[in-house]
Design a protein around this motif. Structure first.
Motif, PDB file in Angstrom:
ATOM      1  N   VAL A  94     -48.343  12.962   5.134  1.00  0.00           N
ATOM      2  CA  VAL A  94     -47.377  12.470   4.152  1.00  0.00           C
ATOM      3  C   VAL A  94     -45.970  12.791   4.640  1.00  0.00           C
ATOM      4  N   SER A  95     -45.155  11.762   4.836  1.00  0.00           N
ATOM      5  CA  SER A  95     -43.806  11.968   5.376  1.00  0.00           C
ATOM      6  C   SER A  95     -42.752  11.363   4.465  1.00  0.00           C
ATOM      7  N   LEU A  96     -41.704  12.137   4.237  1.00  0.00           N
ATOM      8  CA  LEU A  96     -40.563  11.714   3.429  1.00  0.00           C
ATOM      9  C   LEU A  96     -39.388  11.464   4.369  1.00  0.00           C
ATOM     10  N   ASN A  97     -38.836  10.256   4.318  1.00  0.00           N
ATOM     11  CA  ASN A  97     -37.746   9.857   5.210  1.00  0.00           C
ATOM     12  C   ASN A  97     -36.406  10.024   4.494  1.00  0.00           C
ATOM     13  N   LEU A  98     -35.542  10.882   5.029  1.00  0.00           N
ATOM     14  CA  LEU A  98     -34.286  11.208   4.351  1.00  0.00           C
ATOM     15  C   LEU A  98     -33.062  10.851   5.196  1.00  0.00           C
ATOM     16  N   LEU A  99     -31.961  10.587   4.510  1.00  0.00           N
ATOM     17  CA  LEU A  99     -30.609  10.365   5.032  1.00  0.00           C
ATOM     18  C   LEU A  99     -30.360   8.969   5.592  1.00  0.00           C
ATOM     19  N   SER A 100     -31.298   8.399   6.345  1.00  0.00           N
ATOM     20  CA  SER A 100     -31.055   7.066   6.899  1.00  0.00           C
ATOM     21  C   SER A 100     -32.370   6.345   7.140  1.00  0.00           C
ATOM     22  N   LYS A 101     -32.280   5.038   7.245  1.00  0.00           N
ATOM     23  CA  LYS A 101     -33.468   4.214   7.496  1.00  0.00           C
ATOM     24  C   LYS A 101     -33.934   4.387   8.936  1.00  0.00           C
ATOM     25  N   THR A 102     -35.197   4.057   9.180  1.00  0.00           N
ATOM     26  CA  THR A 102     -35.719   4.047  10.539  1.00  0.00           C
ATOM     27  C   THR A 102     -36.931   3.133  10.579  1.00  0.00           C
ATOM     28  N   VAL A 103     -37.607   3.107  11.725  1.00  0.00           N
ATOM     29  CA  VAL A 103     -38.819   2.303  11.899  1.00  0.00           C
ATOM     30  C   VAL A 103     -39.902   3.194  12.485  1.00  0.00           C
ATOM     31  N   LEU A 104     -41.047   3.222  11.836  1.00  0.00           N
ATOM     32  CA  LEU A 104     -42.217   3.934  12.349  1.00  0.00           C
ATOM     33  C   LEU A 104     -43.040   2.930  13.147  1.00  0.00           C
ATOM     34  N   SER A 105     -43.208   3.183  14.437  1.00  0.00           N
ATOM     35  CA  SER A 105     -43.910   2.244  15.321  1.00  0.00           C
ATOM     36  C   SER A 105     -45.339   2.714  15.553  1.00  0.00           C
ATOM     37  N   MET A 106     -46.299   1.833  15.258  1.00  0.00           N
ATOM     38  CA  MET A 106     -47.718   2.142  15.395  1.00  0.00           C
ATOM     39  C   MET A 106     -48.289   1.385  16.588  1.00  0.00           C
ATOM     40  N   SER A 107     -49.044   2.083  17.434  1.00  0.00           N
ATOM     41  CA  SER A 107     -49.657   1.445  18.597  1.00  0.00           C
ATOM     42  C   SER A 107     -51.083   1.948  18.761  1.00  0.00           C
ATOM     43  N   CYS A 108     -51.886   1.179  19.497  1.00  0.00           N
ATOM     44  CA  CYS A 108     -53.316   1.468  19.598  1.00  0.00           C
ATOM     45  C   CYS A 108     -53.782   1.263  21.032  1.00  0.00           C
ATOM     46  N   ASP A 109     -54.563   2.202  21.551  1.00  0.00           N
ATOM     47  CA  ASP A 109     -55.084   2.102  22.918  1.00  0.00           C
ATOM     48  C   ASP A 109     -56.472   1.474  22.966  1.00  0.00           C
ATOM     49  N   SER A 110     -56.988   1.059  21.827  1.00  0.00           N
ATOM     50  CA  SER A 110     -58.349   0.541  21.753  1.00  0.00           C
ATOM     51  C   SER A 110     -58.501  -0.762  22.535  1.00  0.00           C
ATOM     52  N   GLU A 111     -59.703  -0.969  23.074  1.00  0.00           N
ATOM     53  CA  GLU A 111     -60.022  -2.219  23.760  1.00  0.00           C
ATOM     54  C   GLU A 111     -60.421  -3.308  22.771  1.00  0.00           C
ATOM     55  N   ASP A 112     -60.528  -2.955  21.508  1.00  0.00           N
ATOM     56  CA  ASP A 112     -60.875  -3.941  20.487  1.00  0.00           C
ATOM     57  C   ASP A 112     -59.757  -4.965  20.330  1.00  0.00           C
ATOM     58  N   SER A 113     -60.084  -6.052  19.653  1.00  0.00           N
ATOM     59  CA  SER A 113     -59.085  -7.073  19.347  1.00  0.00           C
ATOM     60  C   SER A 113     -58.722  -7.009  17.873  1.00  0.00           C
ATOM     61  N   ILE A 114     -57.547  -7.506  17.569  1.00  0.00           N
ATOM     62  CA  ILE A 114     -57.079  -7.541  16.189  1.00  0.00           C
ATOM     63  C   ILE A 114     -56.679  -8.972  15.865  1.00  0.00           C
ATOM     64  N   GLN A 115     -56.969  -9.399  14.649  1.00  0.00           N
ATOM     65  CA  GLN A 115     -56.660 -10.770  14.249  1.00  0.00           C
ATOM     66  C   GLN A 115     -55.262 -10.826  13.650  1.00  0.00           C
ATOM     67  N   LEU A 116     -54.409 -11.648  14.229  1.00  0.00           N
ATOM     68  CA  LEU A 116     -53.047 -11.813  13.743  1.00  0.00           C
ATOM     69  C   LEU A 116     -52.931 -13.116  12.967  1.00  0.00           C
ATOM     70  N   PHE A 117     -52.249 -13.053  11.838  1.00  0.00           N
ATOM     71  CA  PHE A 117     -52.047 -14.225  10.999  1.00  0.00           C
ATOM     72  C   PHE A 117     -50.579 -14.625  11.041  1.00  0.00           C
ATOM     73  N   PRO A 118     -50.285 -15.906  11.237  1.00  0.00           N
ATOM     74  CA  PRO A 118     -48.881 -16.346  11.261  1.00  0.00           C
ATOM     75  C   PRO A 118     -48.263 -16.290   9.875  1.00  0.00           C
ATOM     76  N   THR A 119     -47.009 -15.899   9.803  1.00  0.00           N
ATOM     77  CA  THR A 119     -46.255 -15.944   8.551  1.00  0.00           C
ATOM     78  C   THR A 119     -44.930 -16.636   8.820  1.00  0.00           C
ATOM     79  N   PHE A 120     -44.471 -17.395   7.841  1.00  0.00           N
ATOM     80  CA  PHE A 120     -43.220 -18.127   7.983  1.00  0.00           C
ATOM     81  C   PHE A 120     -42.422 -17.999   6.707  1.00  0.00           C
ATOM     82  N   SER A 121     -41.122 -18.065   6.834  1.00  0.00           N
ATOM     83  CA  SER A 121     -40.261 -18.044   5.656  1.00  0.00           C
ATOM     84  C   SER A 121     -40.167 -19.445   5.072  1.00  0.00           C
TER      85      SER A 121
END
Length: 233
Positions: A94-121
């Protein structure tokens, strides 16, 4: 809250960070643990921990450790992709982000595949639901219709995907399940624009919880932690 933290010393850490630890003395490589100089979580965290009970994902969450990290752009502060230990620490981070915005970047070393869905505005700037079949502007301009102009979900190797979780100032993020055990998390230097303080709370693993092999030590540490009389160790 940060003003109270700044009354205590920030110790140098890795990759341009500084830290304050409230927790037991641990040797993760040798899997050794003792209370040491641990006197509990700080008093200013008591209200925050109490407020966590309002969220179902944090039901029964009892923090035994708190780590404050200080990030500053002038120091090039960052944290490389990593997993938190799971011998001592439990499932939820559980993490509380204080003082300024940021981006938490998630990455994976797995050989599995992930299904990506397109999104549009759409015209209002709102995102269409993931997986909705949306025509591209190129198709619309050409006047073409039909399946040839529809973007479908696609499979991509997990290791080629980075998930960017935008964390506003004063936001709370909980990593658990695959986000805890399958995906590494990181903060890149380019995402530290101003001073940022991250407060991370950790719970005990099953080995140190009720019914676990080292339950008694876990009880002792929790009693110390939840006294909320601590100073950084």
């Amino acid at each position: 809250m940060v003003e109270l933290m700044d009354r205590d010393e920030w110790k140098p850490s890795q990759s341009g960070r500084k830290k304050q630890d409230y927790g037991p003395k641990v040797n993760f490589k040798k899997q050794r643990l003792k209370a040491g100089d641990f006197t509990g979580l700080p008093s200013f965290s008591k209200k925050i921990v109490a407020q966590m009970e309002a969220y179902s994902v944090l039901g029964g969450f009892l923090p035994v450790e708190q780590c404050n990290l200080d990030y500053r752009p002038e120091r090039g502060s960052a944290i490389d992709p990593h997993f938190d230990d799971w011998w001592l620490w439990g499932e939820r981070l559980v993490s509380l982000n204080l003082l300024s915005k940021t981006v938490l970047s998630m990455s994976c070393d797995s050989e599995d595949s992930i299904q990506l869905f397109p999104t549009f505005s759409n015209e209002n700037g709102e995102l269409n639901p993931p997986g909705s079949l949306t025509q591209t502007s190129a198709c619309e301009n050409s006047g073409k219709q039909g399946s040839s102009c529809l973007l479908s979900p696609r499979l991509v190797p997990s290791k080629e995907v980075t998930v960017a979780i935008h964390l506003p100032r004063r936001s709370l993020v909980v990593l658990y399940d695959e986000a805890r055990y399958k995906w590494k998390h990181a903060i890149h230097r380019r995402h530290i624009e101003h001073r940022r303080v991250c407060v991370t709370f950790r719970e005990l693993s099953a080995e140190f919880s009720a019914g676990g092999r080292r339950e008694e030590l876990g009880k002792e540490l929790l009693e110390i932690a939840l006294s909320f009389q601590g100073t950084p160790v």
